[in-house]
Design a protein around this motif. Structure first.
Motif, PDB file in Angstrom:
ATOM      1  N   PHE A  86      37.828  47.993  24.811  1.00  0.00           N
ATOM      2  CA  PHE A  86      39.267  46.996  24.948  1.00  0.00           C
ATOM      3  C   PHE A  86      38.856  46.424  26.008  1.00  0.00           C
ATOM      4  O   PHE A  86      40.231  46.535  26.636  1.00  0.00           O
ATOM      5  CB  PHE A  86      39.645  48.710  24.702  1.00  0.00           C
ATOM      6  N   MET A  87      38.237  46.014  26.378  1.00  0.00           N
ATOM      7  CA  MET A  87      38.034  45.542  27.963  1.00  0.00           C
ATOM      8  C   MET A  87      39.110  43.948  27.573  1.00  0.00           C
ATOM      9  O   MET A  87      39.254  43.089  26.967  1.00  0.00           O
ATOM     10  CB  MET A  87      36.853  44.600  28.360  1.00  0.00           C
ATOM     11  N   ILE A  88      39.670  43.353  28.615  1.00  0.00           N
ATOM     12  CA  ILE A  88      39.944  42.603  28.366  1.00  0.00           C
ATOM     13  C   ILE A  88      39.656  41.666  30.131  1.00  0.00           C
ATOM     14  O   ILE A  88      39.817  42.044  31.382  1.00  0.00           O
ATOM     15  CB  ILE A  88      42.142  41.927  29.018  1.00  0.00           C
ATOM     16  N   PHE A  89      40.247  40.214  29.597  1.00  0.00           N
ATOM     17  CA  PHE A  89      39.361  39.310  30.717  1.00  0.00           C
ATOM     18  C   PHE A  89      40.071  38.463  32.080  1.00  0.00           C
ATOM     19  O   PHE A  89      40.332  37.579  32.619  1.00  0.00           O
ATOM     20  CB  PHE A  89      38.443  38.187  30.169  1.00  0.00           C
ATOM     21  N   ASN A  90      41.610  39.095  31.774  1.00  0.00           N
ATOM     22  CA  ASN A  90      42.587  39.293  31.804  1.00  0.00           C
ATOM     23  C   ASN A  90      43.043  39.718  33.187  1.00  0.00           C
ATOM     24  O   ASN A  90      44.457  38.931  33.838  1.00  0.00           O
ATOM     25  CB  ASN A  90      44.254  39.039  31.157  1.00  0.00           C
ATOM     26  N   HIS A  91      41.765  40.120  34.280  1.00  0.00           N
ATOM     27  CA  HIS A  91      42.885  40.859  35.199  1.00  0.00           C
ATOM     28  C   HIS A  91      42.455  39.771  36.390  1.00  0.00           C
ATOM     29  O   HIS A  91      41.869  38.296  36.721  1.00  0.00           O
ATOM     30  CB  HIS A  91      41.490  41.306  35.672  1.00  0.00           C
ATOM     31  N   ARG A  94      39.730  37.436  37.575  1.00  0.00           N
ATOM     32  CA  ARG A  94      39.273  36.092  37.253  1.00  0.00           C
ATOM     33  C   ARG A  94      39.192  34.682  38.163  1.00  0.00           C
ATOM     34  O   ARG A  94      39.474  33.400  37.694  1.00  0.00           O
ATOM     35  CB  ARG A  94      39.754  35.397  35.574  1.00  0.00           C
ATOM     36  N   PRO A  97      35.305  33.300  40.301  1.00  0.00           N
ATOM     37  CA  PRO A  97      34.189  33.093  40.013  1.00  0.00           C
ATOM     38  C   PRO A  97      32.719  33.659  40.548  1.00  0.00           C
ATOM     39  O   PRO A  97      33.427  32.445  42.243  1.00  0.00           O
ATOM     40  CB  PRO A  97      33.835  32.015  38.711  1.00  0.00           C
ATOM     41  N   PRO A  98      31.677  34.716  40.491  1.00  0.00           N
ATOM     42  CA  PRO A  98      30.893  33.966  41.491  1.00  0.00           C
ATOM     43  C   PRO A  98      30.222  32.620  40.810  1.00  0.00           C
ATOM     44  O   PRO A  98      30.035  32.367  40.325  1.00  0.00           O
ATOM     45  CB  PRO A  98      30.051  35.404  40.996  1.00  0.00           C
ATOM     46  N   ILE A 100      27.010  31.024  40.409  1.00  0.00           N
ATOM     47  CA  ILE A 100      25.361  32.026  39.929  1.00  0.00           C
ATOM     48  C   ILE A 100      24.961  30.036  39.317  1.00  0.00           C
ATOM     49  O   ILE A 100      25.321  29.114  39.334  1.00  0.00           O
ATOM     50  CB  ILE A 100      26.135  32.139  39.010  1.00  0.00           C
ATOM     51  N   THR A 101      23.599  30.647  39.413  1.00  0.00           N
ATOM     52  CA  THR A 101      22.574  28.607  38.965  1.00  0.00           C
ATOM     53  C   THR A 101      22.172  29.637  37.587  1.00  0.00           C
ATOM     54  O   THR A 101      21.420  30.658  37.350  1.00  0.00           O
ATOM     55  CB  THR A 101      21.632  28.576  40.063  1.00  0.00           C
TER      56      THR A 101
ATOM     57  N   ARG B  37      31.157  49.475  33.981  1.00  0.00           N
ATOM     58  CA  ARG B  37      31.364  47.805  33.742  1.00  0.00           C
ATOM     59  C   ARG B  37      31.048  47.317  35.556  1.00  0.00           C
ATOM     60  O   ARG B  37      31.801  47.150  36.280  1.00  0.00           O
ATOM     61  CB  ARG B  37      32.779  47.130  33.561  1.00  0.00           C
ATOM     62  N   ASP B  76      33.000  38.510  31.604  1.00  0.00           N
ATOM     63  CA  ASP B  76      33.986  39.124  32.477  1.00  0.00           C
ATOM     64  C   ASP B  76      34.299  38.164  33.942  1.00  0.00           C
ATOM     65  O   ASP B  76      35.378  38.484  34.638  1.00  0.00           O
ATOM     66  CB  ASP B  76      33.741  40.357  32.417  1.00  0.00           C
ATOM     67  N   CYS B  77      33.511  37.986  34.239  1.00  0.00           N
ATOM     68  CA  CYS B  77      33.674  37.613  35.803  1.00  0.00           C
ATOM     69  C   CYS B  77      34.224  35.767  35.720  1.00  0.00           C
ATOM     70  O   CYS B  77      34.519  34.949  36.702  1.00  0.00           O
ATOM     71  CB  CYS B  77      31.853  37.363  36.278  1.00  0.00           C
ATOM     72  N   GLN B  78      34.575  35.358  34.240  1.00  0.00           N
ATOM     73  CA  GLN B  78      35.143  34.308  34.335  1.00  0.00           C
ATOM     74  C   GLN B  78      34.390  33.054  34.291  1.00  0.00           C
ATOM     75  O   GLN B  78      34.387  32.103  34.958  1.00  0.00           O
ATOM     76  CB  GLN B  78      36.147  34.021  35.110  1.00  0.00           C
ATOM     77  N   ARG B 137      39.106  44.517  19.309  1.00  0.00           N
ATOM     78  CA  ARG B 137      39.750  43.127  19.674  1.00  0.00           C
ATOM     79  C   ARG B 137      40.373  42.797  19.921  1.00  0.00           C
ATOM     80  O   ARG B 137      41.234  42.225  20.522  1.00  0.00           O
ATOM     81  CB  ARG B 137      38.398  42.463  19.293  1.00  0.00           C
ATOM     82  N   ALA B 140      43.112  45.067  22.034  1.00  0.00           N
ATOM     83  CA  ALA B 140      42.739  44.057  22.985  1.00  0.00           C
ATOM     84  C   ALA B 140      43.461  42.842  23.575  1.00  0.00           C
ATOM     85  O   ALA B 140      44.062  42.756  24.661  1.00  0.00           O
ATOM     86  CB  ALA B 140      40.717  44.024  23.060  1.00  0.00           C
TER      87      ALA B 140
END
Lengths: 104, 302
Positions: A86-91, A94, A97-98, A100-101, B37, B76-78, B137, B140
């Motif tokens: 049930f993970m949401i990405f709306n936190h 966002r 963002p880290p 990254i390469t 997570r 998750d990290c956008q 989903r 969610a």
């Protein structure tokens, strides 16, 4: 090979020797046509010695026993798994963002 | 359920990995097994493995699972670019795969394109109408769009079919608590306790919901469940000990001026035992706060 394993092997050998002696004893009794009331005294002693050695080896050879108490220090439930279905990405994360390469 | 031994192992591996030691693959496997997570770390270290073609080929067939794990962590990290690349690689390898289809729909969700994601999930559901993950989903998505009532509706329909899904019951209970519908949340926790009666965390959560609802019978029931939590954790749950003290004082306050039977429910021995246990624990772990605790407990006994 550590001591426990060797003692375990000796214990099993003693037990099997006791079993073989009992079979021979029964064969002897069949010849003299007597009844089998029980193994002779030396076989009983051998059995007890074999039992003691095998039990000691079985307890020491496998190593450290794991705890079975549900509230012991290793087994206690610290947290429930984070519900990733049930993970949401709306936190709020966002917005950060880290760095990254990616090379593929 | 994450046990203490697993948690210490996870923290140890995390320290090792962060400070440049090896063990990245074991860390990623442990995170996958425990379902925790840790998206930033998974993304960083997963990419360090995937960027290096030598390490990548040494993984063998597990490489694709790693691509999936890194894709979800990236979402998750956008870091949507990273997620897109991982999914492209997976698509090339498994062209008509449903699992990759789910990942693509997940990416649409992460981008915030709700209608396209909805359409993608419906197409996937046509092939397999009993797919648990897709139903979850949808819930969610409703939650992410800020429509908790729609999420509750979907989740209730899902639970009518898949009644044994603990995660779903937990999610429903948490949504109810966030909407302050405590009676329904209590029902969900009851289902969880029925399915896994030896997990003290469920007893604790149920007791807290009952304590929040209030009222004489609920407080007595809450005290019973705090007591069962203490039983299951061998007396180590500080929160449950506090719960018993607070329940005791709340019951005593409610039954002031009532008749003798209600006063019998006060169970003063239980409260004093819990107070002693708390003081012992504080003396051991936080002796500086012991005075604060003693004065708080004394004010509760009124």
């Amino acid at each position: 090979m550590n001591l426990g394993f060797v003692i375990g092997v000796i214990g099993v050998l003693i037990l099997s020797h006791a079993g073989y002696s009992t079979i021979q004893y029964r064969g002897l009794l069949k010849i003299t046509e007597e009844e089998f009331t029980g193994p002779p005294l030396n076989v009983v002693l051998e059995l007890i010695v074999g039992l003691a050695l095998s039990m000691w080896a079985a307890l020491t050879f496998p190593g450290k026993f794991l705890s079975i108490h549900p509230d012991s220090d290793e087994n206690r439930a610290v947290s429930l798994p984070d519900n990733s279905d049930f993970m949401i990405f709306n936190h709020r994360g966002r917005l950060f963002p880290p760095e990254i390469t990616m090379k593929f | 359920m994450v046990t203490k031994a697993e948690e210490t192992e996870l923290n140890q591996l995390e320290n090792q990995v962060e400070n440049g030691g090896g063990g990245v693959w074991e860390y990623l496997c442990l995170v996958r097994k425990l379902k925790v997570r840790r998206s930033e770390l998974v993304l960083k270290h997963g990419l360090s493995i995937l960027n290096d073609p030598g390490k990548r080929s040494s993984l063998g067939p597990d490489e694709w699972t790693l691509y999936e794990q890194v894709a979800i962590a990236a979402m998750d990290c956008q870091s949507l670019g990273a997620a897109q690349n991982c999914i492209k690689v997976l698509q090339k390898k498994f062209p008509e795969s449903k699992r990759v289809g789910k990942l693509e729909a997940l990416l649409l969700e992460a981008k915030g394109m709700w209608e396209e994601a909805e359409k993608a999930y419906s197409i996937l559901l046509e092939d397999n109408p009993l797919d648990q993950v897709i139903h979850k989903r949808k819930v969610a998505m409703a939650k992410a769009q800020g429509k908790p009532s729609s999420a509750i509706e979907h989740l209730n329909k899902y639970l009518e079919v898949f009644m044994a899904d603990h995660d779903a019951w937990r999610e429903l209970a948490e949504i109810y608590v966030s909407l302050q519908m405590y009676k329904q949340a209590a029902f969900c926790y009851e289902e969880l306790i029925l399915s896994q009666p030896t997990l003290p965390l469920y007893h604790l959560a149920y007791a807290e919901v009952l304590y929040t609802i209030g009222g004489q019978e609920n407080l007595i029931a809450a005290r019973k469940y705090y007591a069962s939590t203490i039983d299951l954790t061998g007396g180590k749950s500080t929160r449950a000990l506090f719960g018993i003290c607070l329940c005791g004082s709340a019951i005593a306050q409610l039954s002031k001026g009532r008749n003798k039977e209600d006063k019998d429910m006060a169970a003063p021995e239980l409260q004093s035992l819990a107070a002693t246990a708390l003081e012992k624990e504080y003396k051991q772990k936080a002796p500086a706060k012991l005075n604060l605790l003693s004065s708080a407990l004394r004010s509760l006994k009124l």
